[in-house]
Design a protein around this motif. Structure first.
Motif, PDB file in Angstrom:
ATOM      1  N   GLY A 193      77.470  23.000  53.096  1.00 32.63           N
ATOM      2  CA  GLY A 193      77.262  24.446  53.130  1.00 32.63           C
ATOM      3  C   GLY A 193      76.797  24.985  51.786  1.00 32.63           C
ATOM      4  O   GLY A 193      75.900  25.835  51.709  1.00 32.63           O
ATOM      5  N   GLN A 194      77.385  24.482  50.714  1.00 30.10           N
ATOM      6  CA  GLN A 194      76.982  24.905  49.373  1.00 30.10           C
ATOM      7  C   GLN A 194      75.555  24.482  49.067  1.00 30.10           C
ATOM      8  O   GLN A 194      74.766  25.259  48.503  1.00 30.10           O
ATOM      9  N   VAL A 195      75.212  23.242  49.450  1.00 26.97           N
ATOM     10  CA  VAL A 195      73.852  22.758  49.198  1.00 26.97           C
ATOM     11  C   VAL A 195      72.849  23.546  50.029  1.00 26.97           C
ATOM     12  O   VAL A 195      71.787  23.959  49.529  1.00 26.97           O
ATOM     13  N   ALA A 196      73.176  23.776  51.298  1.00 24.33           N
ATOM     14  CA  ALA A 196      72.272  24.530  52.168  1.00 24.33           C
ATOM     15  C   ALA A 196      72.047  25.943  51.639  1.00 24.33           C
ATOM     16  O   ALA A 196      70.921  26.462  51.682  1.00 24.33           O
ATOM     17  N   ALA A 197      73.100  26.554  51.144  1.00 24.08           N
ATOM     18  CA  ALA A 197      72.974  27.908  50.587  1.00 24.08           C
ATOM     19  C   ALA A 197      72.061  27.922  49.364  1.00 24.08           C
ATOM     20  O   ALA A 197      71.256  28.844  49.196  1.00 24.08           O
ATOM     21  N   SER A 198      72.168  26.872  48.542  1.00 18.09           N
ATOM     22  CA  SER A 198      71.309  26.805  47.351  1.00 18.09           C
ATOM     23  C   SER A 198      69.854  26.557  47.742  1.00 18.09           C
ATOM     24  O   SER A 198      68.937  27.097  47.125  1.00 18.09           O
ATOM     25  N   TRP A 199      69.637  25.759  48.803  1.00 15.99           N
ATOM     26  CA  TRP A 199      68.265  25.533  49.278  1.00 15.99           C
ATOM     27  C   TRP A 199      67.666  26.826  49.826  1.00 15.99           C
ATOM     28  O   TRP A 199      66.482  27.101  49.626  1.00 15.99           O
ATOM     29  N   ALA A 200      68.477  27.578  50.530  1.00 18.45           N
ATOM     30  CA  ALA A 200      67.983  28.819  51.132  1.00 18.45           C
ATOM     31  C   ALA A 200      67.564  29.838  50.074  1.00 18.45           C
ATOM     32  O   ALA A 200      66.766  30.750  50.366  1.00 18.45           O
ATOM     33  N   GLN A 206      57.237  28.015  46.314  1.00 11.37           N
ATOM     34  CA  GLN A 206      57.289  26.693  45.699  1.00 11.37           C
ATOM     35  C   GLN A 206      57.986  25.652  46.579  1.00 11.37           C
ATOM     36  O   GLN A 206      57.647  24.467  46.572  1.00 11.37           O
ATOM     37  N   PHE A 207      58.968  26.100  47.385  1.00  6.24           N
ATOM     38  CA  PHE A 207      59.752  25.172  48.222  1.00  6.24           C
ATOM     39  C   PHE A 207      59.814  25.647  49.676  1.00  6.24           C
ATOM     40  O   PHE A 207      60.895  25.830  50.236  1.00  6.24           O
ATOM     41  N   PRO A 208      58.662  25.836  50.317  1.00  3.29           N
ATOM     42  CA  PRO A 208      58.693  26.350  51.693  1.00  3.29           C
ATOM     43  C   PRO A 208      59.375  25.392  52.670  1.00  3.29           C
ATOM     44  O   PRO A 208      60.112  25.842  53.555  1.00  3.29           O
ATOM     45  N   PHE A 209      59.123  24.084  52.535  1.00  2.02           N
ATOM     46  CA  PHE A 209      59.731  23.138  53.471  1.00  2.02           C
ATOM     47  C   PHE A 209      61.239  23.045  53.273  1.00  2.02           C
ATOM     48  O   PHE A 209      62.005  23.094  54.248  1.00  2.02           O
ATOM     49  N   THR A 210      61.688  22.894  52.039  1.00  3.51           N
ATOM     50  CA  THR A 210      63.118  22.741  51.776  1.00  3.51           C
ATOM     51  C   THR A 210      63.898  23.955  52.273  1.00  3.51           C
ATOM     52  O   THR A 210      64.975  23.815  52.859  1.00  3.51           O
ATOM     53  N   ARG A 211      63.338  25.146  52.078  1.00  3.50           N
ATOM     54  CA  ARG A 211      63.993  26.352  52.588  1.00  3.50           C
ATOM     55  C   ARG A 211      64.070  26.327  54.113  1.00  3.50           C
ATOM     56  O   ARG A 211      65.075  26.733  54.712  1.00  3.50           O
ATOM     57  N   SER A 212      63.032  25.817  54.753  1.00  2.02           N
ATOM     58  CA  SER A 212      62.974  25.853  56.226  1.00  2.02           C
ATOM     59  C   SER A 212      63.982  24.910  56.879  1.00  2.02           C
ATOM     60  O   SER A 212      64.350  25.117  58.041  1.00  2.02           O
ATOM     61  N   VAL A 213      64.415  23.864  56.144  1.00  3.56           N
ATOM     62  CA  VAL A 213      65.352  22.894  56.746  1.00  3.56           C
ATOM     63  C   VAL A 213      66.782  23.090  56.239  1.00  3.56           C
ATOM     64  O   VAL A 213      67.662  22.273  56.537  1.00  3.56           O
ATOM     65  N   ALA A 214      67.015  24.159  55.515  1.00  6.66           N
ATOM     66  CA  ALA A 214      68.352  24.395  54.957  1.00  6.66           C
ATOM     67  C   ALA A 214      69.415  24.452  56.057  1.00  6.66           C
ATOM     68  O   ALA A 214      70.501  23.878  55.912  1.00  6.66           O
ATOM     69  N   GLU A 215      69.107  25.125  57.150  1.00  7.43           N
ATOM     70  CA  GLU A 215      70.086  25.241  58.232  1.00  7.43           C
ATOM     71  C   GLU A 215      70.316  23.899  58.924  1.00  7.43           C
ATOM     72  O   GLU A 215      71.431  23.594  59.357  1.00  7.43           O
ATOM     73  N   GLN A 216      69.263  23.073  59.025  1.00  8.81           N
ATOM     74  CA  GLN A 216      69.411  21.752  59.653  1.00  8.81           C
ATOM     75  C   GLN A 216      70.340  20.847  58.842  1.00  8.81           C
ATOM     76  O   GLN A 216      71.011  19.978  59.410  1.00  8.81           O
ATOM     77  N   LEU A 217      70.367  21.059  57.539  1.00  9.62           N
ATOM     78  CA  LEU A 217      71.231  20.246  56.684  1.00  9.62           C
ATOM     79  C   LEU A 217      72.688  20.379  57.092  1.00  9.62           C
ATOM     80  O   LEU A 217      73.466  19.417  57.002  1.00  9.62           O
ATOM     81  N   LEU A 218      73.078  21.540  57.574  1.00 11.30           N
ATOM     82  CA  LEU A 218      74.475  21.792  57.935  1.00 11.30           C
ATOM     83  C   LEU A 218      74.926  20.983  59.144  1.00 11.30           C
ATOM     84  O   LEU A 218      76.106  20.650  59.255  1.00 11.30           O
ATOM     85  N   VAL A 219      74.000  20.688  60.041  1.00 12.09           N
ATOM     86  CA  VAL A 219      74.398  20.062  61.309  1.00 12.09           C
ATOM     87  C   VAL A 219      73.839  18.649  61.487  1.00 12.09           C
ATOM     88  O   VAL A 219      74.046  18.036  62.526  1.00 12.09           O
TER      89      VAL A 219
END
Length: 245
Positions: A193-200, A206-219
């Motif tokens: 959750g902490q990592v996903a929040a930082s990605w978001a 600069q980081f369009p892909f990483t932001r887009s998969v932030a929620e997927q990281l949680l599950v």
């Protein structure tokens, strides 16, 4: 006469001391063998990690001297590689039989993934023995299935290497992540959750892909994602096979 009596008393005292030491020293009921040394080494590695595997600690478990161990094992690297090879051999035997080569590769890969996850020292030992028995055994297991898939001979080694490097790379990283998670408290959901929040919060340009998969990281599921990668490699091998038919 007096000197003779003193000598006899000293001999008796020495005999009593030796007898007491023998009674207090655990006896090995069975003979010391390389196989038994490796089994006890695995137990030490599982309980104490690689740092806890010393010849002194092993000698205590085996109730013997370090010299007896050196008779069978030349050094710690030999000991670690032998323990690693034993686990790899057992793991490969658990892979499914009488299935398609693709299914066999998935089963082998997942068995290694789980083995390294359960024993983080195994991944470390494998990466330090690239040309030794454990790695050769894994390469052979993969290579036989690649041959069954009828991958063209010029591409067989590259295909086996790609699978081997992917399996070990992801498995070792997964084990390292698990160890880090335990060091941070062991709450996987909270850490992700902490990592996903930082990605978001990353810069959208600069980081369009990483932001887009932030929620997927949680599950996401590590084992499922691992198998997706295996399937991608197998799909590429299948495409290569069709191109040469």
């Amino acid at each position: 006469m007096e000197r003779c009596s003193i000598r006899i008393l000293l001999q008796q005292a020495r005999y009593v001391k030796i007898t007491a030491m023998q009674k207090n020293t655990p006896r090995r009921e069975d003979g010391l063998s390389r196989e038994r040394i490796i089994e006890e080494s695995i137990a030490l590695l599982d309980s104490r990690g690689e740092a806890g595997l010393t010849f002194r600690a092993l000698a205590e478990r085996l109730a013997t001297g370090t010299g007896a161990i050196y008779w069978h094992i030349s050094n710690k690297n030999d000991l670690l590689t032998s323990a690693c090879n034993e686990i790899v051999t057992r793991t490969l035997k658990t892979a499914a039989a009488d299935v398609s080569p693709e299914q066999a590769i998935r089963a082998l890969a997942l068995a290694l993934f789980d083995a390294i996850d359960a024993r983080p020292w195994l991944g470390s030992a494998l990466t330090r023995a690239p040309l030794q028995s454990p790695m050769v055994n894994i390469l052979e297991g993969l290579g036989q299935q690649i041959c069954r898939m009828r991958v063209p001979m010029p591409q067989q080694f590259a295909a086996a290497s790609a699978l081997l490097n992917y399996i070990l790379g992801v498995s070792v990283q997964n084990a390292a992540n698990a160890q880090l998670g335990r060091a941070l408290g062991g709450d996987r959901a909270a850490i992700l959750g902490q990592v996903a929040a930082s990605w978001a919060r990353l810069d959208a340009d600069q980081f369009p892909f990483t932001r887009s998969v932030a929620e997927q990281l949680l599950v996401h599921d590590d084992r499922a994602d691992f198998l997706v990668g295996i399937d991608l490699i197998l799909r590429g091998m299948f495409t290569t096979q069709k191109a040469h038919v």
